[in-house]
Design a protein around this motif. Structure first.
Motif, PDB file in Angstrom:
ATOM      1  N   UNK A  18       0.816  -1.216   0.000  1.00 41.14           N
ATOM      2  CA  UNK A  18       0.000   0.000   0.000  1.00 41.14           C
ATOM      3  C   UNK A  18       0.848   1.265   0.000  1.00 41.14           C
ATOM      4  N   UNK A  19       2.153   1.113   0.120  1.00 40.69           N
ATOM      5  CA  UNK A  19       3.054   2.270   0.127  1.00 40.69           C
ATOM      6  C   UNK A  19       4.027   2.146  -1.041  1.00 40.69           C
ATOM      7  N   UNK A  20       3.857   3.016  -2.036  1.00 36.98           N
ATOM      8  CA  UNK A  20       4.632   2.929  -3.261  1.00 36.98           C
ATOM      9  C   UNK A  20       5.710   4.017  -3.300  1.00 36.98           C
ATOM     10  N   UNK A  21       6.720   3.755  -4.099  1.00 36.32           N
ATOM     11  CA  UNK A  21       7.780   4.742  -4.292  1.00 36.32           C
ATOM     12  C   UNK A  21       7.208   5.985  -4.968  1.00 36.32           C
ATOM     13  N   UNK A  67      11.647   4.198 -11.650  1.00 37.28           N
ATOM     14  CA  UNK A  67      11.870   2.796 -11.996  1.00 37.28           C
ATOM     15  C   UNK A  67      11.252   1.868 -10.952  1.00 37.28           C
ATOM     16  N   UNK A  68      11.499   2.169  -9.671  1.00 39.54           N
ATOM     17  CA  UNK A  68      10.922   1.358  -8.610  1.00 39.54           C
ATOM     18  C   UNK A  68       9.413   1.512  -8.580  1.00 39.54           C
ATOM     19  N   UNK A  69       8.927   2.733  -8.760  1.00 40.85           N
ATOM     20  CA  UNK A  69       7.484   2.963  -8.758  1.00 40.85           C
ATOM     21  C   UNK A  69       6.803   2.151  -9.857  1.00 40.85           C
ATOM     22  N   UNK A  70       7.401   2.129 -11.038  1.00 45.14           N
ATOM     23  CA  UNK A  70       6.841   1.369 -12.151  1.00 45.14           C
ATOM     24  C   UNK A  70       6.846  -0.124 -11.848  1.00 45.14           C
ATOM     25  N   UNK A 114       6.809  -1.553  -8.830  1.00 41.19           N
ATOM     26  CA  UNK A 114       5.810  -1.816  -7.793  1.00 41.19           C
ATOM     27  C   UNK A 114       4.407  -1.829  -8.389  1.00 41.19           C
ATOM     28  N   UNK A 115       4.104  -0.858  -9.228  1.00 38.24           N
ATOM     29  CA  UNK A 115       2.765  -0.803  -9.814  1.00 38.24           C
ATOM     30  C   UNK A 115       2.472  -2.020 -10.687  1.00 38.24           C
ATOM     31  N   UNK A 116       3.463  -2.457 -11.444  1.00 37.30           N
ATOM     32  CA  UNK A 116       3.245  -3.605 -12.330  1.00 37.30           C
ATOM     33  C   UNK A 116       3.074  -4.902 -11.547  1.00 37.30           C
ATOM     34  N   UNK A 117       3.763  -5.036 -10.419  1.00 44.39           N
ATOM     35  CA  UNK A 117       3.687  -6.261  -9.621  1.00 44.39           C
ATOM     36  C   UNK A 117       2.553  -6.218  -8.595  1.00 44.39           C
ATOM     37  N   UNK A 118       2.337  -5.056  -8.002  1.00 43.62           N
ATOM     38  CA  UNK A 118       1.404  -4.975  -6.882  1.00 43.62           C
ATOM     39  C   UNK A 118      -0.005  -4.571  -7.271  1.00 43.62           C
ATOM     40  N   UNK A 119      -0.189  -3.840  -8.358  1.00 40.01           N
ATOM     41  CA  UNK A 119      -1.544  -3.431  -8.747  1.00 40.01           C
ATOM     42  C   UNK A 119      -2.471  -4.628  -8.992  1.00 40.01           C
ATOM     43  N   UNK A 139       7.939 -13.256  -3.946  1.00 41.11           N
ATOM     44  CA  UNK A 139       8.426 -12.241  -4.885  1.00 41.11           C
ATOM     45  C   UNK A 139       7.826 -10.874  -4.577  1.00 41.11           C
ATOM     46  N   UNK A 140       6.530 -10.842  -4.250  1.00 39.62           N
ATOM     47  CA  UNK A 140       5.883  -9.569  -3.909  1.00 39.62           C
ATOM     48  C   UNK A 140       6.447  -9.001  -2.618  1.00 39.62           C
ATOM     49  N   UNK A 141       6.658  -9.861  -1.631  1.00 39.29           N
ATOM     50  CA  UNK A 141       7.176  -9.417  -0.339  1.00 39.29           C
ATOM     51  C   UNK A 141       8.600  -8.878  -0.451  1.00 39.29           C
ATOM     52  N   UNK A 142       9.406  -9.496  -1.302  1.00 35.98           N
ATOM     53  CA  UNK A 142      10.832  -9.145  -1.405  1.00 35.98           C
ATOM     54  C   UNK A 142      11.131  -8.182  -2.538  1.00 35.98           C
ATOM     55  N   UNK A 143      10.091  -7.630  -3.158  1.00 35.53           N
ATOM     56  CA  UNK A 143      10.306  -6.787  -4.341  1.00 35.53           C
ATOM     57  C   UNK A 143      11.261  -5.635  -4.077  1.00 35.53           C
ATOM     58  N   UNK A 144      11.026  -4.887  -3.008  1.00 35.77           N
ATOM     59  CA  UNK A 144      11.856  -3.713  -2.751  1.00 35.77           C
ATOM     60  C   UNK A 144      13.280  -4.091  -2.370  1.00 35.77           C
ATOM     61  N   UNK A 145      13.429  -5.132  -1.543  1.00 37.79           N
ATOM     62  CA  UNK A 145      14.779  -5.547  -1.159  1.00 37.79           C
ATOM     63  C   UNK A 145      15.529  -6.112  -2.359  1.00 37.79           C
ATOM     64  N   UNK A 146      14.840  -6.853  -3.223  1.00 39.94           N
ATOM     65  CA  UNK A 146      15.486  -7.367  -4.431  1.00 39.94           C
ATOM     66  C   UNK A 146      15.927  -6.224  -5.344  1.00 39.94           C
ATOM     67  N   UNK A 147      15.095  -5.188  -5.413  1.00 36.14           N
ATOM     68  CA  UNK A 147      15.431  -4.020  -6.231  1.00 36.14           C
ATOM     69  C   UNK A 147      16.695  -3.340  -5.706  1.00 36.14           C
ATOM     70  N   UNK A 148      16.778  -3.189  -4.391  1.00 34.18           N
ATOM     71  CA  UNK A 148      17.963  -2.559  -3.806  1.00 34.18           C
ATOM     72  C   UNK A 148      19.201  -3.430  -3.981  1.00 34.18           C
ATOM     73  N   UNK A 149      19.041  -4.737  -3.899  1.00 34.59           N
ATOM     74  CA  UNK A 149      20.175  -5.646  -4.088  1.00 34.59           C
ATOM     75  C   UNK A 149      20.680  -5.569  -5.518  1.00 34.59           C
ATOM     76  N   UNK A 150      19.752  -5.470  -6.475  1.00 35.75           N
ATOM     77  CA  UNK A 150      20.161  -5.335  -7.882  1.00 35.75           C
ATOM     78  C   UNK A 150      20.980  -4.072  -8.099  1.00 35.75           C
ATOM     79  N   UNK A 151      20.687  -3.039  -7.317  1.00 37.01           N
ATOM     80  CA  UNK A 151      21.406  -1.763  -7.475  1.00 37.01           C
ATOM     81  C   UNK A 151      22.721  -1.741  -6.710  1.00 37.01           C
TER      82      UNK A 151
END
Length: 277
Positions: free
Chosen positions: A129-132, A138-141, A143-148, A224-236
């Motif tokens: 419920x809390x988006x970038x 990039x992260x906002x897009x 999140x929206x594609x996975x979480x919407x 995958x949904x739960x770890x989306x943000x942490x996976x994104x940060x790890x990729x960076x």
């Protein structure tokens, strides 16, 4: 995949002793904390009240509150037995999520209303419920594609509205949403409610947990949904060596245990299910 792997491991029953009645005497092993492994063999026996896990064919496992651990299905009993058989020098309950869930379902150390109240607290800060914001498009897009699709399914399935925001301040959910979800959770069977709670705390999201256990997501999709943000940060930025892999392995075991418990309870007929209330 997670659930099918666990089911394959427990589909071939461990050795079974003859049917015994609850009146027959048997030594009992009570566990409330980690301890040395003292047994060699783990078996599953069928009794007149359900399935039990035995150690060296001498000890029937008891819960921390000294209740006899009795399981409603053979698959569940075999899966619990796999956890006990997988222990090495020490019995470590942190890596026995299904046993721990069955202990909680048996002992009920926390009443259902308190479990539900704690789960609903997660909705206030639910990750989906809390988006970038626009500063990280990039992260906002992502999140929206996975979480919407998830939040759309959730709103449609439970007939509720979810407040989704890019604001960093707490955004309360509508009272009607909280009321509807509370009713839904309180209708869950006493044996499945601990699985909902455990999934919520493990995934750090009530939305993801409920969707996973009610048919909106697979276990892999939930992780995958739960770890989306942490996976994104790890990729960076990269990851701490082994830590992320270990964390995901533990999360995988936790959610697989919850899904298995819920599925097994839902496989019971009405009368069978009522007997375990």
């Amino acid at each position: 995949m997670l659930l099918s792997t666990l089911l394959r491991r427990c589909s071939a029953p461990l050795s079974r002793a003859p049917l015994i009645t609850s009146a027959q005497s048997r030594d009992l092993a009570t566990f409330s904390k980690d301890s040395k492994r003292f047994y060699k063999d783990v078996d599953v026996i069928k009794t007149n009240v359900g399935y039990q896990v035995t150690l060296d064919n001498k000890f029937n496992v008891r819960t921390p509150l000294r209740n006899l651990l009795v399981l409603p299905t053979e698959t569940l009993a075999n899966a619990v037995a796999v956890e006990w058989d997988s222990q090495r020098a020490n019995i470590i309950f942190a890596v026995m999520p299904l046993t721990t869930l069955c202990f909680k379902a048996t002992d009920k150390p926390i009443v259902g209303e308190e479990l539900v109240d704690h789960m609903l607290e997660f909705l206030t800060t639910d990750t989906v419920c809390y988006r970038a914001g626009p500063d990280d498009e990039k992260l906002q897009s992502l999140e929206n594609s996975r979480w919407n699709p998830l939040t759309d399914w959730f709103s449609s399935n439970y007939h509720v509205h979810l407040a989704v925001t890019t604001d960093i301040t707490l955004t309360p959910q509508p009272e009607q949403t909280l009321t509807s979800l509370r009713k839904h959770l309180l209708r869950q069977h006493p044996w499945t409610l601990p699985a909902y709670h455990h999934s919520t705390t493990s995934l750090k999201s009530l939305v993801i947990a409920m969707a996973m256990l009610d048919g909106g997501l697979s276990a892999e999709e939930a992780i995958a949904c739960s770890c989306l943000e942490s996976d994104y940060q790890i990729d960076r930025w990269g990851e701490v060596e082994w830590q992320h892999t270990l964390d995901k392995a533990r999360l995988s075991a936790d959610v697989a245990a919850a899904v298995l418990l819920v599925n097994e309870m839902r496989s019971l007929s009405g009368n069978q299910l009522q007997a375990w209330s």
